[in-house]
Design a protein around this motif. Structure first.
Motif, PDB file in Angstrom:
ATOM      1  N   GLU A  68       0.830  -1.209   0.000  1.00 46.83           N
ATOM      2  CA  GLU A  68       0.000   0.000   0.000  1.00 46.83           C
ATOM      3  C   GLU A  68       0.862   1.256   0.000  1.00 46.83           C
ATOM      4  O   GLU A  68       1.579   1.550   0.961  1.00 46.83           O
ATOM      5  N   ASP A  69       0.804   2.003  -1.100  1.00 51.54           N
ATOM      6  CA  ASP A  69       1.512   3.280  -1.231  1.00 51.54           C
ATOM      7  C   ASP A  69       3.014   3.138  -0.949  1.00 51.54           C
ATOM      8  O   ASP A  69       3.632   3.986  -0.309  1.00 51.54           O
ATOM      9  N   TRP A  70       3.595   2.042  -1.437  1.00 47.04           N
ATOM     10  CA  TRP A  70       4.984   1.732  -1.099  1.00 47.04           C
ATOM     11  C   TRP A  70       5.992   2.735  -1.640  1.00 47.04           C
ATOM     12  O   TRP A  70       6.999   3.036  -0.990  1.00 47.04           O
ATOM     13  N   GLU A  71       5.741   3.295  -2.823  1.00 44.69           N
ATOM     14  CA  GLU A  71       6.692   4.247  -3.401  1.00 44.69           C
ATOM     15  C   GLU A  71       6.835   5.481  -2.530  1.00 44.69           C
ATOM     16  O   GLU A  71       7.939   5.926  -2.213  1.00 44.69           O
ATOM     17  N   ARG A  72       5.716   6.060  -2.145  1.00 43.68           N
ATOM     18  CA  ARG A  72       5.751   7.271  -1.316  1.00 43.68           C
ATOM     19  C   ARG A  72       6.417   6.992   0.027  1.00 43.68           C
ATOM     20  O   ARG A  72       7.237   7.793   0.505  1.00 43.68           O
ATOM     21  N   LYS A  73       6.109   5.845   0.620  1.00 45.26           N
ATOM     22  CA  LYS A  73       6.666   5.519   1.927  1.00 45.26           C
ATOM     23  C   LYS A  73       8.180   5.392   1.866  1.00 45.26           C
ATOM     24  O   LYS A  73       8.894   5.853   2.769  1.00 45.26           O
ATOM     25  N   ILE A  74       8.697   4.763   0.822  1.00 48.78           N
ATOM     26  CA  ILE A  74      10.153   4.643   0.678  1.00 48.78           C
ATOM     27  C   ILE A  74      10.783   6.012   0.458  1.00 48.78           C
ATOM     28  O   ILE A  74      11.809   6.344   1.070  1.00 48.78           O
ATOM     29  N   GLU A  75      10.193   6.805  -0.393  1.00 48.00           N
ATOM     30  CA  GLU A  75      10.737   8.134  -0.701  1.00 48.00           C
ATOM     31  C   GLU A  75      10.757   9.030   0.529  1.00 48.00           C
ATOM     32  O   GLU A  75      11.650   9.877   0.678  1.00 48.00           O
ATOM     33  N   GLU A  76       9.797   8.868   1.432  1.00 46.11           N
ATOM     34  CA  GLU A  76       9.696   9.740   2.603  1.00 46.11           C
ATOM     35  C   GLU A  76      10.474   9.213   3.806  1.00 46.11           C
ATOM     36  O   GLU A  76      10.557   9.886   4.837  1.00 46.11           O
ATOM     37  N   THR A  77      11.059   8.032   3.691  1.00 43.44           N
ATOM     38  CA  THR A  77      11.794   7.433   4.804  1.00 43.44           C
ATOM     39  C   THR A  77      13.292   7.658   4.631  1.00 43.44           C
ATOM     40  O   THR A  77      13.830   7.492   3.539  1.00 43.44           O
ATOM     41  N   THR A  78      13.964   8.044   5.706  1.00 53.50           N
ATOM     42  CA  THR A  78      15.420   8.217   5.676  1.00 53.50           C
ATOM     43  C   THR A  78      16.025   7.657   6.957  1.00 53.50           C
ATOM     44  O   THR A  78      15.374   7.608   8.001  1.00 53.50           O
ATOM     45  N   GLY A  79      17.282   7.230   6.839  1.00 48.47           N
ATOM     46  CA  GLY A  79      18.022   6.776   8.009  1.00 48.47           C
ATOM     47  C   GLY A  79      17.407   5.607   8.735  1.00 48.47           C
ATOM     48  O   GLY A  79      17.555   5.473   9.955  1.00 48.47           O
ATOM     49  N   SER A  80      16.728   4.729   8.013  1.00 48.77           N
ATOM     50  CA  SER A  80      16.007   3.631   8.640  1.00 48.77           C
ATOM     51  C   SER A  80      16.369   2.302   7.987  1.00 48.77           C
ATOM     52  O   SER A  80      16.961   2.254   6.907  1.00 48.77           O
ATOM     53  N   ILE A  81      15.988   1.213   8.667  1.00 54.25           N
ATOM     54  CA  ILE A  81      16.076  -0.122   8.090  1.00 54.25           C
ATOM     55  C   ILE A  81      14.664  -0.526   7.702  1.00 54.25           C
ATOM     56  O   ILE A  81      13.776  -0.618   8.553  1.00 54.25           O
ATOM     57  N   ILE A  82      14.463  -0.726   6.406  1.00 51.78           N
ATOM     58  CA  ILE A  82      13.138  -1.035   5.878  1.00 51.78           C
ATOM     59  C   ILE A  82      13.031  -2.537   5.623  1.00 51.78           C
ATOM     60  O   ILE A  82      13.850  -3.117   4.909  1.00 51.78           O
ATOM     61  N   PHE A  83      12.021  -3.156   6.210  1.00 46.08           N
ATOM     62  CA  PHE A  83      11.767  -4.588   6.030  1.00 46.08           C
ATOM     63  C   PHE A  83      10.592  -4.771   5.070  1.00 46.08           C
ATOM     64  O   PHE A  83       9.570  -4.095   5.197  1.00 46.08           O
ATOM     65  N   ILE A  84      10.767  -5.682   4.116  1.00 46.06           N
ATOM     66  CA  ILE A  84       9.712  -5.968   3.143  1.00 46.06           C
ATOM     67  C   ILE A  84       9.571  -7.483   3.014  1.00 46.06           C
ATOM     68  O   ILE A  84      10.556  -8.189   2.770  1.00 46.06           O
TER      69      ILE A  84
END
Length: 327
Positions: A68-84
């Motif tokens: 759900e809305d994955w592109e925006r969430k990635i673009e707005e996230t910084t300095g984090s560890i993203i799990f998918i």
């Protein structure tokens, strides 16, 4: 984002404890191996905090992104560890690969699929090893970094044929080493062509040595490991990259990078470098740029790199490979 990051995730029933070192980490394994449980726990913690019953410890934010809305969430996230988690079809998309490149985040991807658009390392593919309620990450191909195959550490590999992923400077170098040994060396012209080259030689006599850039070869590991099992005479050598090999010789004049080589993750910014292979290429080019004799080019090597001291130093690093002339 730089550095290594330890992640501890614990609930009443299960505990995970592992360290990630690069911008792309792959968690793989059969259904029921614990991949989805880990991501669900992180998701619950992100939504409910301590009320979730989950304990999470890391020196940077951990978050889960789904379809759900994955592109925006990635673009707005910084300095984090993203799990998918696997099942999110965007994992194999070009758009996702584009967003990973230049991102100031690390990505932990739970998947059994091949992700050819992402240059991830052979040493950052993990499966979970379970002992009671405790899970820790075990490298899927933990011996790949040096040599992969049915060999013992006491036995030298005596290749009768060498195949390189590289078609430029790395190929030049190993072609000359192979010539001195008296064996043929071919370029596969890219990582995606390695398997095809091997499949064309099902009855090749003697050991085939395959040399690849381990920092970006991860997507091919499942296929090549199956090929190794099937054909039985293939050995894979996967250093970080050819440039890493040259830097590791410590024989290039005025190039002092020992500290960097000991802990590359502390120097390689994920926002600037999608893979460590690219970083080591730039590092070697920059380190030799003021010395005409040693000025490095990925397209073509200067004569200095064929000097016996460089060749012998590389042979020492590749200690299990016998480069002496075959008779």
């Amino acid at each position: 984002m730089k550095g290594s990051h330890r992640i501890i995730v614990e609930s009443r029933k299960v505990k995970y404890d592992f360290v990630i070192h690069r911008n792309i980490t792959i968690i793989t394994g059969d259904s029921g191996s614990g991949k989805t449980v880990l991501i669900d726990l992180i998701h619950d913690y992100g939504r409910y905090g301590a009320d979730s019953g989950v304990f999470l410890s890391c020196d940077c934010p951990c978050k889960v992104i789904d379809s759900e809305d994955w592109e925006r969430k990635i673009e707005e996230t910084t300095g984090s560890i993203i799990f998918i988690d696997e099942g999110n079809r965007f994992l194999v998309s070009k758009k996702f690969a584009q967003l990973v490149q230049g991102s100031d985040n690390y990505f932990v991807l739970a998947t059994r699929e091949k992700l050819p658009a992402l240059p991830y390392s052979v040493s950052e593919i993990y499966g979970f090893r379970k002992s009671g309620k405790f899970h820790d990450a075990k490298q899927k191909y933990n011996e790949i970094y040096h040599l992969y195959g049915e060999i013992s550490e006491e036995k030298n590999i005596n290749p009768k044929l060498v195949i390189t992923e590289d078609s430029n400077s790395g190929f030049e170098f190993f072609k000359e080493m192979s010539r001195q040994k008296g064996v043929n060396c071919f370029s596969a012209g890219g990582k995606s062509n390695i398997i095809r080259q091997l499949e064309q030689r099902p009855n090749e006599e003697g050991t085939i040595l395959v040399i690849v850039d381990g920092a970006a070869f991860g997507s091919e590991m499942k296929d090549i490991s199956e090929c190794i099992k099937t054909q039985g005479n293939i050995v894979l050598y996967a250093p970080e990259s050819f440039e890493w090999l040259l830097l590791s010789t410590k024989e290039i004049p005025e190039v002092k990078v020992e500290t960097i080589l000991q802990n590359p993750e502390e120097y390689i910014d994920s926002k600037e470098y999608i893979s460590w292979e690219r970083y080591f290429t730039d590092l070697l080019i920059e380190s030799t740029s003021k010395n005409f004799i040693w000025a490095y080019s990925k397209k073509r090597l200067t004569k200095a790199y064929f000097a016996p001291r460089i060749v012998n130093a590389v042979k020492t690093i590749m200690k299990l490979v016998d480069w002496e002339k075959s008779f």
